[in-house]
Scaffold this motif. Structure first.
Motif: not given
Length: 117
Positions: A3, A6, A12, A22, A25, A30-32, A35, A43, A46
């Motif tokens: 995780s 990304p 990360c 967060c 990622c 794909g929704k850090p 967004t 993203c 992503y």
């Protein structure tokens, strides 16, 4: 922990937002946090890489660096900083392609530990 790896080439584990805003990622699919700040659901990197091309990361894409990769930048960075960050991400993605995600994560973790220690 995958995780922390990304699609975009950022590690990360070195991010100041990890554990605060967060969870990495990969963990948020794909929704850090950012967004919501730019009013998008997912993203774009992503979405392209995972949902579109079904690749683990952008380094495996023959189109790297594509327009989406180049255009997605941290607005807090100057043009010079953004260019350096872009080149670093490309370098990191090609390294990840070369050695695999697990070894790449180990390298990045070791680099982060050296900097903070």
């Amino acid at each position: 922990d995958s995780s922390l790896a990304p699609v975009c080439g950022i590690f990360c584990g070195a991010c100041e937002h990890l554990g605060v805003q967060c969870q990495g990622c990969g963990a948020v699919e794909g929704k850090p946090f950012w967004t919501a700040q730019v009013n998008i659901a997912l993203c774009p990197l992503y979405d392209c890489c995972i949902n579109g091309k079904r690749l683990e990361h952008c380094g495996l894409c023959g189109d790297l660096p594509c327009r989406t990769f180049v255009d997605l930048r941290d607005p807090s960075l100057s043009d010079e900083e953004a260019e350096r960050a872009l080149l670093q991400r490309q370098h990191d993605l090609l390294r990840r392609k070369e050695i695999g995600t697990q070894k790449w994560l180990e390298e990045k973790q070791a680099q982060t530990s050296k900097r903070s220690g």
